[in-house]
Scaffold this active site. Structure first.
Site, PDB file in Angstrom:
ATOM      1  N   ASP A 115      63.846   1.292  60.964  1.00 12.60           N
ATOM      2  CA  ASP A 115      62.728   1.715  60.127  1.00 12.60           C
ATOM      3  C   ASP A 115      62.906   1.263  58.676  1.00 12.60           C
ATOM      4  O   ASP A 115      62.897   2.065  57.747  1.00 12.60           O
ATOM      5  CB  ASP A 115      62.563   3.237  60.206  1.00 12.60           C
ATOM      6  CG  ASP A 115      62.256   3.713  61.613  1.00 12.60           C
ATOM      7  OD1 ASP A 115      61.113   4.101  61.878  1.00 12.60           O
ATOM      8  OD2 ASP A 115      63.172   3.672  62.470  1.00 12.60           O
ATOM      9  N   ASP A 142      60.770  -0.924  64.071  1.00 15.59           N
ATOM     10  CA  ASP A 142      60.065  -0.757  62.799  1.00 15.59           C
ATOM     11  C   ASP A 142      60.722  -1.615  61.720  1.00 15.59           C
ATOM     12  O   ASP A 142      61.543  -1.134  60.936  1.00 15.59           O
ATOM     13  CB  ASP A 142      59.990   0.714  62.388  1.00 15.59           C
ATOM     14  CG  ASP A 142      58.901   1.463  63.147  1.00 15.59           C
ATOM     15  OD1 ASP A 142      58.202   0.835  63.975  1.00 15.59           O
ATOM     16  OD2 ASP A 142      58.744   2.674  62.910  1.00 15.59           O
ATOM     17  N   TYR A 167      56.859  -2.891  58.549  1.00 16.32           N
ATOM     18  CA  TYR A 167      55.765  -1.989  58.208  1.00 16.32           C
ATOM     19  C   TYR A 167      54.569  -2.766  57.673  1.00 16.32           C
ATOM     20  O   TYR A 167      53.878  -2.336  56.745  1.00 16.32           O
ATOM     21  CB  TYR A 167      56.216  -0.916  57.204  1.00 16.32           C
ATOM     22  CG  TYR A 167      56.986   0.200  57.848  1.00 16.32           C
ATOM     23  CD1 TYR A 167      56.411   1.435  58.074  1.00 16.32           C
ATOM     24  CD2 TYR A 167      58.302   0.007  58.259  1.00 16.32           C
ATOM     25  CE1 TYR A 167      57.113   2.464  58.689  1.00 16.32           C
ATOM     26  CE2 TYR A 167      59.020   1.019  58.873  1.00 16.32           C
ATOM     27  CZ  TYR A 167      58.418   2.247  59.088  1.00 16.32           C
ATOM     28  OH  TYR A 167      59.128   3.251  59.704  1.00 16.32           O
ATOM     29  N   ASN A 172      56.851   1.326  66.846  1.00 14.60           N
ATOM     30  CA  ASN A 172      55.400   1.514  66.854  1.00 14.60           C
ATOM     31  C   ASN A 172      54.694   0.704  65.772  1.00 14.60           C
ATOM     32  O   ASN A 172      53.540   0.300  65.936  1.00 14.60           O
ATOM     33  CB  ASN A 172      55.050   2.996  66.712  1.00 14.60           C
ATOM     34  CG  ASN A 172      55.676   3.645  65.496  1.00 14.60           C
ATOM     35  OD1 ASN A 172      56.899   3.643  65.352  1.00 14.60           O
ATOM     36  ND2 ASN A 172      54.868   4.212  64.619  1.00 14.60           N
ATOM     37  N   HIS A 209      63.520   2.499  70.307  1.00 11.92           N
ATOM     38  CA  HIS A 209      62.948   3.056  69.085  1.00 11.92           C
ATOM     39  C   HIS A 209      62.807   4.576  69.098  1.00 11.92           C
ATOM     40  O   HIS A 209      63.222   5.260  68.155  1.00 11.92           O
ATOM     41  CB  HIS A 209      61.581   2.423  68.803  1.00 11.92           C
ATOM     42  CG  HIS A 209      61.026   2.786  67.456  1.00 11.92           C
ATOM     43  ND1 HIS A 209      61.705   2.521  66.276  1.00 11.92           N
ATOM     44  CD2 HIS A 209      59.869   3.408  67.091  1.00 11.92           C
ATOM     45  CE1 HIS A 209      60.993   2.957  65.254  1.00 11.92           C
ATOM     46  NE2 HIS A 209      59.876   3.501  65.716  1.00 11.92           N
ATOM     47  N   HIS A 254      57.981  13.810  65.610  1.00 15.26           N
ATOM     48  CA  HIS A 254      57.956  13.026  66.862  1.00 15.26           C
ATOM     49  C   HIS A 254      58.598  13.764  68.039  1.00 15.26           C
ATOM     50  O   HIS A 254      59.195  13.134  68.924  1.00 15.26           O
ATOM     51  CB  HIS A 254      58.640  11.662  66.652  1.00 15.26           C
ATOM     52  CG  HIS A 254      58.024  10.852  65.551  1.00 15.26           C
ATOM     53  ND1 HIS A 254      56.692  10.477  65.573  1.00 15.26           N
ATOM     54  CD2 HIS A 254      58.548  10.363  64.393  1.00 15.26           C
ATOM     55  CE1 HIS A 254      56.429   9.781  64.465  1.00 15.26           C
ATOM     56  NE2 HIS A 254      57.523   9.706  63.743  1.00 15.26           N
ATOM     57  N   HIS A 256      62.634   5.666  64.584  1.00 16.09           N
ATOM     58  CA  HIS A 256      61.370   6.418  64.651  1.00 16.09           C
ATOM     59  C   HIS A 256      61.357   7.665  63.773  1.00 16.09           C
ATOM     60  O   HIS A 256      60.460   7.840  62.946  1.00 16.09           O
ATOM     61  CB  HIS A 256      61.054   6.774  66.102  1.00 16.09           C
ATOM     62  CG  HIS A 256      59.607   7.055  66.371  1.00 16.09           C
ATOM     63  ND1 HIS A 256      58.579   6.373  65.760  1.00 16.09           N
ATOM     64  CD2 HIS A 256      59.006   7.966  67.199  1.00 16.09           C
ATOM     65  CE1 HIS A 256      57.423   6.829  66.204  1.00 16.09           C
ATOM     66  NE2 HIS A 256      57.653   7.787  67.068  1.00 16.09           N
ATOM     67  N   VAL A 257      62.306   8.563  63.954  1.00 16.80           N
ATOM     68  CA  VAL A 257      62.416   9.747  63.103  1.00 16.80           C
ATOM     69  C   VAL A 257      63.125   9.328  61.823  1.00 16.80           C
ATOM     70  O   VAL A 257      64.232   8.786  61.869  1.00 16.80           O
ATOM     71  CB  VAL A 257      63.198  10.870  63.807  1.00 16.80           C
ATOM     72  CG1 VAL A 257      63.403  12.051  62.858  1.00 16.80           C
ATOM     73  CG2 VAL A 257      62.463  11.324  65.057  1.00 16.80           C
ATOM     74  N   HIS A 258      62.504   9.615  60.677  1.00 18.12           N
ATOM     75  CA  HIS A 258      63.023   9.121  59.405  1.00 18.12           C
ATOM     76  C   HIS A 258      64.079  10.067  58.847  1.00 18.12           C
ATOM     77  O   HIS A 258      63.896  10.733  57.824  1.00 18.12           O
ATOM     78  CB  HIS A 258      61.876   8.922  58.421  1.00 18.12           C
ATOM     79  CG  HIS A 258      60.858   7.943  58.925  1.00 18.12           C
ATOM     80  ND1 HIS A 258      59.579   7.866  58.452  1.00 18.12           N
ATOM     81  CD2 HIS A 258      60.940   6.975  59.890  1.00 18.12           C
ATOM     82  CE1 HIS A 258      58.913   6.914  59.081  1.00 18.12           C
ATOM     83  NE2 HIS A 258      59.720   6.365  59.965  1.00 18.12           N
TER      84      HIS A 258
END
Length: 437
Positions: free
Chosen positions: A148, A175, A178, A208, A291, A301, A328-330
């Site tokens: 990410d 990710d 962006y 995503n 991801h 999420h 995915h999870v920041h």
């Protein structure tokens, strides 16, 4: 004009989607500013966005972009500056996305290369000279891990810290840019990561934000697949969205959270076949990336990985996977060895590391009480380093970006299942599950 047109289409699609979609509620703090990339015109044949990745045993794929359609897909390389003993011819592609047209995207495979060796190379018979360090063939080996990423001031901080660590391979669990439909942001991302990605293999999988799918009008992943070609063909996969590679004594599988994964899918059948061919004598460590995390105690999420977990976790468990990285999870989170939603000494260690610096900010809120399988969790930007010392032991550390200083916040020694009773007990189970039609 391009940006307004694309945004109108995207907003229309999102408006339709909200009628049926549900998004978990959580509040993110204000992020740092998006990086500004001033216009820096270069000759049309100048190689840009250079990055390298594995392309089979002792081979590296060099990828770059030019604005000159006549620029050759040639890489010259050797072991001393400006002295190129070898030359390789590759292929090229391009794509269009509404009013945007990409440059000429070159993919050229070089090799066979010597292990643990510094090579000098140039792309398209044009300067500048780039440097590439090939990984070692034996332990120890170091992986840098961050997902990410995006293109913010936090991203730059993370990349600066990764550059300071002496790593051999970068792993990115989805990710990347962006870009989110704004295709020129793929170009700026390629330029942003070029100093690192041109000198060490960067192995990525989709998230995503790579989908960029507009029903009826545009298929997803056209930008990602065109720009970031991974060794899927070399590993027997039919899709760039999932593949595997081996380096030193590590077999790594990069799976797709956003392509079919049920037991009737191509990805599922490929995964079974790939795992059945793993030789733990040659590659005692088995690592997996995708991801969407399966073990996640953050409010963000929640439950999004449950279906993929139900389908594929039994395969990973039977094969004795050691470590699973997700994004995915920041935020950051590390689990105990786990399987089927609870601690299990024969399961994998799950690490969520979607904290590279994206523009959406951090996911601060965690579920309480903390699950028994969760050992460490923190909502901060940063990166990880996995130093695999030998066939049985590895040192994992997570480094928080604390006021732009690199701070080691979590560190643990991990032991491969190769040295445990788990793998011996799983041998019969593995043969049964991985051989089932």
């Amino acid at each position: 004009m391009e940006q307004k047109l694309i945004m109108m289409v995207v907003l229309l699609v999102l408006a339709l989607a909200t009628a049926t979609a549900f998004t978990a509620e959580y509040v993110r703090p204000p992020p740092r500013k998006t990086l500004h990339f001033p216009w820096n015109p270069k000759p049309s044949s100048h190689p840009q966005q250079v990055h390298v990745s594995f392309a089979g045993d002792k081979h590296i794929r060099v990828t770059w972009v030019t604005n000159d359609e006549s620029s050759p897909s040639i890489v010259e390389y050797g072991i001393s500056p400006k002295n190129y003993s070898f030359k390789a011819q590759g292929e090229s592609t391009s794509y269009s996305y509404f009013l945007y047209s990409s440059g000429k995207i070159h993919h050229t495979v070089i090799g066979p290369l010597e292990d643990d060796t510094l090579y000098f190379y140039r792309c398209g018979e044009e300067d500048p000279d780039f440097q590439l360090k090939t990984p070692p063939s034996q332990f120890p080996i170091t992986f840098a891990v961050a997902g990410d990423l995006g293109q913010t001031e936090w991203t730059k901080s993370t990349l600066d810290h990764i550059e300071q660590c002496k790593y051999d391979v970068h792993l990115l669990p989805g990710d990347l840019s962006y870009a989110d439909y704004m295709q020129h942001k793929w170009d700026t991302f390629g330029d942003l990561v070029q100093p690192l990605a041109s000198s060490r293999p960067w192995m990525v999988t989709q998230g995503n934000h790579e989908k960029e799918n507009i029903p009826i009008l545009k298929d997803g992943f056209i930008s990602y697949n065109s720009r970031w070609k991974m060794p899927y063909e070399e590993s027997g996969s039919s899709s760039n969205l999932y593949y595997s590679f081996e380096v030193a004594g590590v077999h790594t599988l990069m799976l797709g959270s956003y392509t079919d994964y049920d037991k009737y899918s191509d990805q599922y059948n490929w995964l079974k076949a790939d795992l059945s061919k793993v030789d733990r004598e040659r590659t005692p460590w088995l690592v997996v990336l995708f991801h969407v995390p399966w073990y996640n105690s953050n409010n963000a999420h929640q439950g999004e990985g449950d279906e993929m977990m139900a389908a594929m976790e039994p395969l990973l468990y039977a094969a004795g996977v050691d470590i699973v990285f997700a994004g995915h999870v920041h935020a950051y989170e590390r689990s105990k060895r786990a399987y089927n939603g609870k601690s299990d000494p024969c399961g994998a260690v799950h690490i969520t590391i979607g904290d590279g610096g994206n523009r959406e900010g951090l996911a601060h809120k965690y579920r309480e009480p903390e699950p028994e399988w969760s050992i460490f969790r923190e909502a901060s930007f940063g990166h990880g380093e996995l130093k695999i010392m030998n066939s049985t032991h590895a040192l994992w550390s997570w480094h928080r970006n604390d006021d732009d200083e690199q701070v080691r916040s979590d560190q643990v020694w991990l032991t491969s299942l190769i040295g445990s009773q788990c793998l011996a007990e799983k041998s019969r189970e593995q043969r049964k599950i991985l051989s089932e039609p």
